[in-house]
Motif scaffolding. Structure first.
Motif, PDB file in Angstrom:
ATOM      1  N   LYS A  33       0.848  -1.192   0.000  1.00  0.00           N
ATOM      2  CA  LYS A  33       0.000   0.000   0.000  1.00  0.00           C
ATOM      3  C   LYS A  33       0.885   1.244   0.000  1.00  0.00           C
ATOM      4  O   LYS A  33       1.930   1.271   0.636  1.00  0.00           O
ATOM      5  CB  LYS A  33      -0.912   0.000   1.230  1.00  0.00           C
ATOM      6  CG  LYS A  33      -1.919   1.120   1.228  1.00  0.00           C
ATOM      7  CD  LYS A  33      -2.897   1.021   2.386  1.00  0.00           C
ATOM      8  CE  LYS A  33      -3.818   2.226   2.353  1.00  0.00           C
ATOM      9  NZ  LYS A  33      -4.605   2.378   3.549  1.00  0.00           N
ATOM     10  N   GLU A  34       0.446   2.260  -0.743  1.00  0.00           N
ATOM     11  CA  GLU A  34       1.189   3.506  -0.850  1.00  0.00           C
ATOM     12  C   GLU A  34       0.667   4.521   0.161  1.00  0.00           C
ATOM     13  O   GLU A  34      -0.538   4.719   0.287  1.00  0.00           O
ATOM     14  CB  GLU A  34       1.038   4.060  -2.265  1.00  0.00           C
ATOM     15  CG  GLU A  34       1.872   5.277  -2.543  1.00  0.00           C
ATOM     16  CD  GLU A  34       1.749   5.745  -3.973  1.00  0.00           C
ATOM     17  OE1 GLU A  34       0.964   6.684  -4.220  1.00  0.00           O
ATOM     18  OE2 GLU A  34       2.411   5.142  -4.850  1.00  0.00           O
ATOM     19  N   TYR A  35       1.604   5.152   0.870  1.00  0.00           N
ATOM     20  CA  TYR A  35       1.258   6.180   1.854  1.00  0.00           C
ATOM     21  C   TYR A  35       1.941   7.484   1.487  1.00  0.00           C
ATOM     22  O   TYR A  35       3.104   7.487   1.080  1.00  0.00           O
ATOM     23  CB  TYR A  35       1.734   5.763   3.260  1.00  0.00           C
ATOM     24  CG  TYR A  35       1.039   4.540   3.800  1.00  0.00           C
ATOM     25  CD1 TYR A  35      -0.080   4.663   4.610  1.00  0.00           C
ATOM     26  CD2 TYR A  35       1.502   3.259   3.491  1.00  0.00           C
ATOM     27  CE1 TYR A  35      -0.721   3.532   5.109  1.00  0.00           C
ATOM     28  CE2 TYR A  35       0.865   2.134   3.988  1.00  0.00           C
ATOM     29  CZ  TYR A  35      -0.239   2.282   4.790  1.00  0.00           C
ATOM     30  OH  TYR A  35      -0.883   1.178   5.279  1.00  0.00           O
ATOM     31  N   THR A  36       1.226   8.587   1.657  1.00  0.00           N
ATOM     32  CA  THR A  36       1.815   9.903   1.439  1.00  0.00           C
ATOM     33  C   THR A  36       1.952  10.654   2.762  1.00  0.00           C
ATOM     34  O   THR A  36       2.605  11.693   2.819  1.00  0.00           O
ATOM     35  CB  THR A  36       0.960  10.751   0.476  1.00  0.00           C
ATOM     36  OG1 THR A  36      -0.366  10.850   1.001  1.00  0.00           O
ATOM     37  CG2 THR A  36       0.934  10.117  -0.914  1.00  0.00           C
ATOM     38  N   GLU A  37       1.315  10.119   3.817  1.00  0.00           N
ATOM     39  CA  GLU A  37       1.355  10.742   5.133  1.00  0.00           C
ATOM     40  C   GLU A  37       0.878   9.746   6.179  1.00  0.00           C
ATOM     41  O   GLU A  37       0.324   8.697   5.839  1.00  0.00           O
ATOM     42  CB  GLU A  37       0.475  11.987   5.176  1.00  0.00           C
ATOM     43  CG  GLU A  37      -1.002  11.698   4.973  1.00  0.00           C
ATOM     44  CD  GLU A  37      -1.857  12.952   4.895  1.00  0.00           C
ATOM     45  OE1 GLU A  37      -1.358  14.000   4.437  1.00  0.00           O
ATOM     46  OE2 GLU A  37      -3.026  12.874   5.286  1.00  0.00           O
ATOM     47  N   VAL A  38       1.122  10.085   7.428  1.00  0.00           N
ATOM     48  CA  VAL A  38       0.609   9.286   8.538  1.00  0.00           C
ATOM     49  C   VAL A  38       0.162  10.255   9.632  1.00  0.00           C
ATOM     50  O   VAL A  38       0.827  11.249   9.918  1.00  0.00           O
ATOM     51  CB  VAL A  38       1.653   8.257   9.051  1.00  0.00           C
ATOM     52  CG1 VAL A  38       2.878   8.918   9.595  1.00  0.00           C
ATOM     53  CG2 VAL A  38       1.041   7.320  10.065  1.00  0.00           C
ATOM     54  N   ASP A  39      -0.977   9.963  10.198  1.00  0.00           N
ATOM     55  CA  ASP A  39      -1.590  10.827  11.206  1.00  0.00           C
ATOM     56  C   ASP A  39      -1.113  10.420  12.598  1.00  0.00           C
ATOM     57  O   ASP A  39      -1.351   9.303  13.041  1.00  0.00           O
ATOM     58  CB  ASP A  39      -3.117  10.701  11.106  1.00  0.00           C
ATOM     59  CG  ASP A  39      -3.864  11.640  12.039  1.00  0.00           C
ATOM     60  OD1 ASP A  39      -3.218  12.361  12.842  1.00  0.00           O
ATOM     61  OD2 ASP A  39      -5.106  11.651  11.970  1.00  0.00           O
ATOM     62  N   LEU A  40      -0.463  11.342  13.277  1.00  0.00           N
ATOM     63  CA  LEU A  40       0.022  11.101  14.632  1.00  0.00           C
ATOM     64  C   LEU A  40      -0.741  11.932  15.658  1.00  0.00           C
ATOM     65  O   LEU A  40      -0.301  12.083  16.795  1.00  0.00           O
ATOM     66  CB  LEU A  40       1.521  11.412  14.721  1.00  0.00           C
ATOM     67  CG  LEU A  40       2.421  10.628  13.771  1.00  0.00           C
ATOM     68  CD1 LEU A  40       3.866  11.063  13.925  1.00  0.00           C
ATOM     69  CD2 LEU A  40       2.275   9.134  14.000  1.00  0.00           C
ATOM     70  N   TYR A  77       8.410   3.966  18.216  1.00  0.00           N
ATOM     71  CA  TYR A  77       7.440   3.275  19.076  1.00  0.00           C
ATOM     72  C   TYR A  77       6.295   4.190  19.487  1.00  0.00           C
ATOM     73  O   TYR A  77       5.147   3.762  19.577  1.00  0.00           O
ATOM     74  CB  TYR A  77       8.148   2.660  20.286  1.00  0.00           C
ATOM     75  CG  TYR A  77       8.852   1.380  19.910  1.00  0.00           C
ATOM     76  CD1 TYR A  77       8.184   0.155  19.971  1.00  0.00           C
ATOM     77  CD2 TYR A  77      10.153   1.386  19.429  1.00  0.00           C
ATOM     78  CE1 TYR A  77       8.816  -1.016  19.581  1.00  0.00           C
ATOM     79  CE2 TYR A  77      10.783   0.216  19.033  1.00  0.00           C
ATOM     80  CZ  TYR A  77      10.113  -0.981  19.111  1.00  0.00           C
ATOM     81  OH  TYR A  77      10.723  -2.148  18.720  1.00  0.00           O
ATOM     82  N   MET A  78       6.597   5.446  19.711  1.00  0.00           N
ATOM     83  CA  MET A  78       5.558   6.423  20.051  1.00  0.00           C
ATOM     84  C   MET A  78       4.601   6.591  18.860  1.00  0.00           C
ATOM     85  O   MET A  78       3.377   6.599  19.029  1.00  0.00           O
ATOM     86  CB  MET A  78       6.212   7.757  20.405  1.00  0.00           C
ATOM     87  CG  MET A  78       5.273   8.817  20.858  1.00  0.00           C
ATOM     88  SD  MET A  78       5.060   8.767  22.622  1.00  0.00           S
ATOM     89  CE  MET A  78       4.337  10.369  22.866  1.00  0.00           C
ATOM     90  N   ALA A  79       5.153   6.707  17.660  1.00  0.00           N
ATOM     91  CA  ALA A  79       4.333   6.879  16.462  1.00  0.00           C
ATOM     92  C   ALA A  79       3.492   5.638  16.191  1.00  0.00           C
ATOM     93  O   ALA A  79       2.326   5.744  15.803  1.00  0.00           O
ATOM     94  CB  ALA A  79       5.219   7.187  15.258  1.00  0.00           C
ATOM     95  N   ALA A  80       4.076   4.465  16.413  1.00  0.00           N
ATOM     96  CA  ALA A  80       3.321   3.230  16.210  1.00  0.00           C
ATOM     97  C   ALA A  80       2.134   3.179  17.165  1.00  0.00           C
ATOM     98  O   ALA A  80       1.012   2.842  16.775  1.00  0.00           O
ATOM     99  CB  ALA A  80       4.224   2.014  16.410  1.00  0.00           C
ATOM    100  N   ARG A  81       2.371   3.557  18.403  1.00  0.00           N
ATOM    101  CA  ARG A  81       1.295   3.544  19.405  1.00  0.00           C
ATOM    102  C   ARG A  81       0.211   4.564  19.046  1.00  0.00           C
ATOM    103  O   ARG A  81      -0.975   4.285  19.175  1.00  0.00           O
ATOM    104  CB  ARG A  81       1.892   3.842  20.776  1.00  0.00           C
ATOM    105  CG  ARG A  81       0.974   3.546  21.932  1.00  0.00           C
ATOM    106  CD  ARG A  81       1.733   3.775  23.255  1.00  0.00           C
ATOM    107  NE  ARG A  81       1.012   3.219  24.360  1.00  0.00           N
ATOM    108  CZ  ARG A  81       1.374   2.136  25.036  1.00  0.00           C
ATOM    109  NH1 ARG A  81       2.455   1.486  24.703  1.00  0.00           N
ATOM    110  NH2 ARG A  81       0.652   1.715  26.042  1.00  0.00           N
ATOM    111  N   ALA A  82       0.624   5.728  18.585  1.00  0.00           N
ATOM    112  CA  ALA A  82      -0.336   6.790  18.258  1.00  0.00           C
ATOM    113  C   ALA A  82      -1.119   6.502  16.984  1.00  0.00           C
ATOM    114  O   ALA A  82      -2.300   6.820  16.889  1.00  0.00           O
ATOM    115  CB  ALA A  82       0.389   8.129  18.130  1.00  0.00           C
TER     116      ALA A  82
END
Length: 116
Positions: A33-40, A77-82
């Motif tokens: 899957k292609e991502y252009t951003e991630v929401d934190l 790890y913080m980003a993964a959790r968020a």
């Protein structure tokens, strides 16, 4: 004049919310899957208990650093959790995106906007 003040008062909140969206310089592929951003933005809802959990993870990883929250590992790890995305998602980011992520997380934790 009052309308202008109301609009101006709303802009910082929008900018703050926007600052917790990590935008990639180019599309990032993960698991097909292609991502252009991630929401934190869910970092806003985290608690001190979450920070303690991050500290325990760092200890388990053997990362003993008095300022662990300043490391890329902590940011991952913080980003993964968020975000609810797996740790592997963030570990696969290109180096520049990894540093941008670290800067965003540390900026959030220390009261900055995460951009610098």
């Amino acid at each position: 004049m009052e309308e202008i003040k109301a609009t101006a008062a709303q802009e910082p909140a929008e900018d703050q919310e926007e600052s917790l969206i990590l935008k990639f310089r180019k599309p990032y592929m993960f698991e097909g899957k292609e991502y252009t951003e991630v929401d934190l933005s869910a970092m806003e809802d985290m608690t001190a208990e979450d920070l303690c959990a991050m500290g325990k993870i760092m200890t388990k990883l053997g990362i003993v650093n008095p300022v662990a929250e300043m490391t890329v590992d902590y940011a991952i790890y913080m980003a993964a959790r968020a975000s609810g995305k797996p740790v592997e998602f963030f570990k696969g980011l290109p180096p520049k995106e990894g540093i941008k992520l670290k800067n965003m997380v540390t900026g959030f934790l220390y009261g900055g906007d995460g951009e610098d």
